[in-house]
Design a protein around this motif. Structure first.
Motif, short mmCIF file in Angstrom:
data_model
loop_
_atom_site.label_atom_id
_atom_site.label_comp_id
_atom_site.label_asym_id
_atom_site.label_seq_id
_atom_site.Cartn_x
_atom_site.Cartn_y
_atom_site.Cartn_z
N UNK A 1 10.35 0.27 2.62
CA UNK A 1 10.62 -1.43 2.51
C UNK A 1 9.78 -2.16 3.51
N UNK A 2 9.26 -3.17 2.94
CA UNK A 2 8.24 -4.01 3.72
C UNK A 2 6.94 -3.63 3.81
N UNK A 3 6.11 -4.06 4.87
CA UNK A 3 4.78 -3.87 4.71
C UNK A 3 4.56 -2.58 4.95
N UNK A 4 3.77 -1.94 4.14
CA UNK A 4 3.13 -0.35 4.37
C UNK A 4 1.64 -0.39 4.67
N UNK A 5 1.30 -0.20 5.73
CA UNK A 5 -0.17 -0.22 6.07
C UNK A 5 -0.85 1.07 5.56
N UNK A 6 -2.00 0.94 4.80
CA UNK A 6 -2.47 2.21 4.18
C UNK A 6 -3.95 2.27 4.68
N UNK A 7 -4.05 3.27 5.40
CA UNK A 7 -5.72 3.65 5.92
C UNK A 7 -5.87 5.20 6.00
N UNK A 8 -7.16 5.52 6.62
CA UNK A 8 -7.53 7.07 6.87
C UNK A 8 -6.88 7.46 8.06
N UNK B 1 -11.38 2.32 5.47
CA UNK B 1 -11.06 1.86 6.77
C UNK B 1 -9.76 2.59 7.12
N UNK B 2 -9.78 2.57 8.73
CA UNK B 2 -8.48 3.14 9.40
C UNK B 2 -7.21 2.26 9.00
N UNK C 1 1.52 3.27 8.31
CA UNK C 1 2.36 3.93 7.47
C UNK C 1 2.35 4.88 6.48
N UNK C 2 1.02 4.71 5.91
CA UNK C 2 0.53 5.80 4.65
C UNK C 2 -0.73 6.28 5.44
N UNK C 3 -0.94 7.26 6.01
CA UNK C 3 -2.05 7.93 6.44
C UNK C 3 -2.68 8.86 5.41
N UNK C 4 -3.88 8.59 5.00
CA UNK C 4 -4.47 9.40 4.03
C UNK C 4 -5.71 10.27 4.51
N UNK C 5 -5.51 11.73 4.49
CA UNK C 5 -6.40 12.51 4.97
C UNK C 5 -7.72 12.51 4.23
N UNK C 6 -8.65 11.99 4.53
CA UNK C 6 -10.00 12.32 4.07
C UNK C 6 -11.06 12.16 5.10
N UNK C 7 -12.25 12.58 4.44
CA UNK C 7 -13.54 12.20 5.30
C UNK C 7 -14.27 11.19 4.60
N UNK C 8 -13.87 10.51 3.71
CA UNK C 8 -14.33 9.29 2.98
C UNK C 8 -14.84 8.34 4.04
N UNK D 1 -2.48 10.41 -4.06
CA UNK D 1 -3.79 10.49 -3.66
C UNK D 1 -4.43 11.17 -4.99
N UNK D 2 -5.39 10.60 -5.63
CA UNK D 2 -5.93 11.73 -6.84
C UNK D 2 -7.44 12.14 -6.46
N UNK D 3 -8.04 11.30 -5.58
CA UNK D 3 -9.41 12.02 -5.23
C UNK D 3 -9.73 11.75 -3.75
N UNK D 4 -9.88 12.80 -3.17
CA UNK D 4 -10.33 13.02 -1.80
C UNK D 4 -11.26 14.20 -1.51
N UNK D 5 -11.66 14.17 -0.26
CA UNK D 5 -12.74 15.39 0.06
C UNK D 5 -12.02 16.50 0.18
N UNK D 6 -10.63 16.32 0.65
CA UNK D 6 -10.01 17.68 0.89
C UNK D 6 -9.59 18.61 -0.31
N UNK D 7 -9.61 17.75 -1.60
CA UNK D 7 -9.24 18.36 -2.75
C UNK D 7 -7.74 18.89 -2.75
N UNK D 8 -6.90 18.38 -2.10
CA UNK D 8 -5.62 18.86 -2.33
C UNK D 8 -4.66 17.50 -2.33
N UNK D 9 -3.39 17.61 -3.11
CA UNK D 9 -2.67 16.88 -3.47
C UNK D 9 -1.98 16.20 -2.32
N UNK D 10 -2.06 14.70 -2.11
CA UNK D 10 -1.13 14.16 -1.41
C UNK D 10 -0.10 13.16 -2.00
N UNK D 11 1.12 13.35 -1.75
CA UNK D 11 2.00 12.51 -2.11
C UNK D 11 2.51 11.79 -1.06
N UNK D 12 2.38 10.52 -0.62
CA UNK D 12 2.76 9.69 0.42
C UNK D 12 3.95 8.84 0.05
#
Length: 174
Positions: free
Chosen positions: A79-86, A105-106, A94-101, A64-75
């Motif tokens: 294998x298979x489906x990886x759901x990505x969201x807030x 979507x969740x 599967x891949x929860x991104x910490x953001x106030x964006x 994650x290279x841009x987010x409100x927290x301004x800290x690096x996130x490496x997630x």
């Protein structure tokens, strides 16, 4: 220094992970809500040290290279489906991104990790009917689009940008 989050009130607790062994269990007490909880130290790629080898396979990660927290996130990916969201309590992704964006979507999109006939990792990105859409290299994915992406592909969810990183053994440029 490593941070863990209280499962009850989301307060961060910081500790020095170098003082402990991988796989070691630690117990914390939240300074805010006094909730006691435990964690097990994991490897740097986010896989548990006590899992069988086939479950800990490194199949890539998202940076994650841009987010409100301004800290690096490496997630890490699996294998298979990886759901990505807030990241949000009560919503399993599967891949929860910490953001106030507010435009993410969740459950925003899905990144499928599989192998082709030659055994090489392949990645397929699709939108999950999100409110703001998923953009690959600034092009909006249509509802039925399933697009192959590769190492260093840049995609955007709302106002948050991510980069796909393949593991070194599958990436001929490293």
């Amino acid at each position: 220094m490593k941070k863990v989050r209280c499962p009850k009130c989301d307060t961060y607790i910081q500790f020095d992970e170098t003082k402990y062994d991988l796989g070691q269990s630690l117990v914390f007490v939240c300074p805010d809500c006094k909730k006691e909880f435990g964690i097990r130290l994991r490897t740097s790629k986010g896989t548990r040290a006590d899992l069988p080898e086939e479950e800990t396979e490194n199949v890539g990660e998202l940076v994650v290279i841009e987010n409100v927290f301004a800290h690096k996130q490496v997630l890490p990916l699996k294998m298979g489906d990886n759901t990505i969201g807030k990241r949000n309590k009560g919503v399993e992704v599967d891949v929860p991104i910490e953001t106030n964006d507010p435009s993410m979507d969740r459950i925003h999109c899905i990144l499928h990790v599989g192998r082709d006939k030659k055994g090489k990792l392949c990645y397929t990105l699709r939108d999950n009917d999100s409110m703001t859409g998923t953009f690959l290299m600034n092009n909006l994915l249509l509802p039925k689009d399933r697009l192959r992406i590769a190492d260093a592909s840049v995609f955007t969810l709302g106002a948050t940008t991510l980069i796909l990183r393949e593991p070194a053994q599958d990436n001929p440029t490293e």
